[in-house]
Design an enzyme around this catalytic site. Sequence first.
Site, PDB file in Angstrom:
ATOM      1  N   GLY A  29       0.115  93.815 115.917  1.00 17.32           N
ATOM      2  CA  GLY A  29      -0.486  93.776 117.248  1.00 17.32           C
ATOM      3  C   GLY A  29      -1.274  92.504 117.480  1.00 17.32           C
ATOM      4  N   ASP A  30      -2.452  92.633 118.094  1.00 17.90           N
ATOM      5  CA  ASP A  30      -3.265  91.483 118.487  1.00 17.90           C
ATOM      6  C   ASP A  30      -3.481  90.501 117.338  1.00 17.90           C
ATOM      7  OD1 ASP A  30      -3.613  93.082 120.703  1.00 17.90           O
ATOM      8  OD2 ASP A  30      -5.752  93.412 120.408  1.00 17.90           O
ATOM      9  N   PRO A  31      -3.425  89.192 117.612  1.00 14.94           N
ATOM     10  CA  PRO A  31      -3.926  88.233 116.624  1.00 14.94           C
ATOM     11  C   PRO A  31      -5.428  88.379 116.507  1.00 14.94           C
ATOM     12  CG  PRO A  31      -3.448  87.114 118.686  1.00 14.94           C
ATOM     13  CD  PRO A  31      -2.977  88.526 118.854  1.00 14.94           C
TER      14      PRO A  31
END
Length: 474
Positions: A29-31
């Site tokens: 998912g998100d960095p």
Amino acid sequence: MSAEDDCRRLGDDRYRPAYHFTAPANFLGDPNGTIHWNGVYHLFYQHNPDEAYDNPRRMHWGHAVSDDLVHWRDLPIALAPEPGGPDRRGCYSGGAIELDGAPALVYYGNPDGICVATSVDADLRTWALHPSNPLIPHPTDPQAEWRAWDPCAWRDGDRWYLVCGGKIEGAGDTAFLFRSPDFVRWEYRGLLYEPRGESDCAVPDLFRLGEAHVLLFASHERGVQYYVGEMAGERFVPRRHGRMNFAGFSLESGTLCAGLSLRDEADRRIMFGWVTEGRTEAAQRASGWSGAMCLPRVLSLGNDDLLRIEPAPELGVLRGNHQRFDGLHVRAGAPAPLDGVDASCAEVAVAFERETAGEIGVAVGRSPDGAEETRIVYSRADGRISLDPTASSAGPDVVGRAVQHAPLDLDTDEALQLQIFIDRSIVEVFANGRQCLTQRIYPSRVDSSGVALIAARDAVVRSVDVWPMRSIWS
């Protein structure tokens, strides 16, 4: 099973990118926590190690490193929910800072609040949680304006500042500002900026770029956005808004949904971004992996207060044998295929002659009969570039098919120049260094790997350069 074993097991999946970063297996998912430390690029990311889909209560921080911004090595998971700890329901998004001479990860520990972990390892493999976590607990007053969520921290003189992404119901996105003399004792200072028109400000990333400040963030309705403005004391004053996603956000949209940046030793601002799958949940779970990072992007600021977006030049080391086509004529309404080109995993650079009217562009992921293709079209009259994946796949599991329309106003004497990266199931289109569109595609046919030039009126293409791209994995 090791990361290497996972990569080998999943490497033959025809839709798994070859030169975009993906987790060894399961959900990415998100960095998070992007940092350049001792000459090494560190990429952390939201990771569910148990399955190939989002599970908020199982969020860990995956970790990978690179010496050249191109080739990556997987390291052990950096953060994991601690039973009975403040992050027992998941280690959510956050960033990285230097704290007392050592790197520190600042993140939202679900459900209790903002947490910090530090490392003294040379390669940042192990992390120690701060004994006072959560440093900013959720407010006990249910009427409190702020909430603890997705932090971004920085130092200004002898004070630390931290913002938590958020929103004001009925008013729009904002972020909540805190101040500390020592990174342990925190005081709420109010809203970072007046609420605007987005649904919320998730994964905020506030940084200086040139003479301005940029607030990069994600909206849970429209994906990656940004404001350009200036800091006035402890308040951020936006003066320009821009987008990097023009199709909306979901776990099946196949679009750019969250971004985070770092500053490297060359003083470049480099952004990473999470691109979701565009397939059904069932298809993602069955594949054993989900999510990819966009290519590293170098950000700069134009005189119009809009970001300039370029692919990192280091990616050039992946280029294979070069093919070039010069002086191509495209007939109106008659796609012109490039002979002998297999662009299933390639970089394609197209330079058009200056056109006066009509739509021009490129079709990639194209089958010989044109039944499958992804269209990239520019209209000078409308001042926009579009990415159309509606015919990208005949596969029944593909659901992310929304057309993206992005503003692109070229100067009167400026010709369209496209730099297109196709990597099996992902397309990134960089246009004149001023706009970028990202979309997941899943051609169902093995022969959907062609490239064709398209035009609404007769047009001339100055040149097309094609390079097959090598894998970033061993």
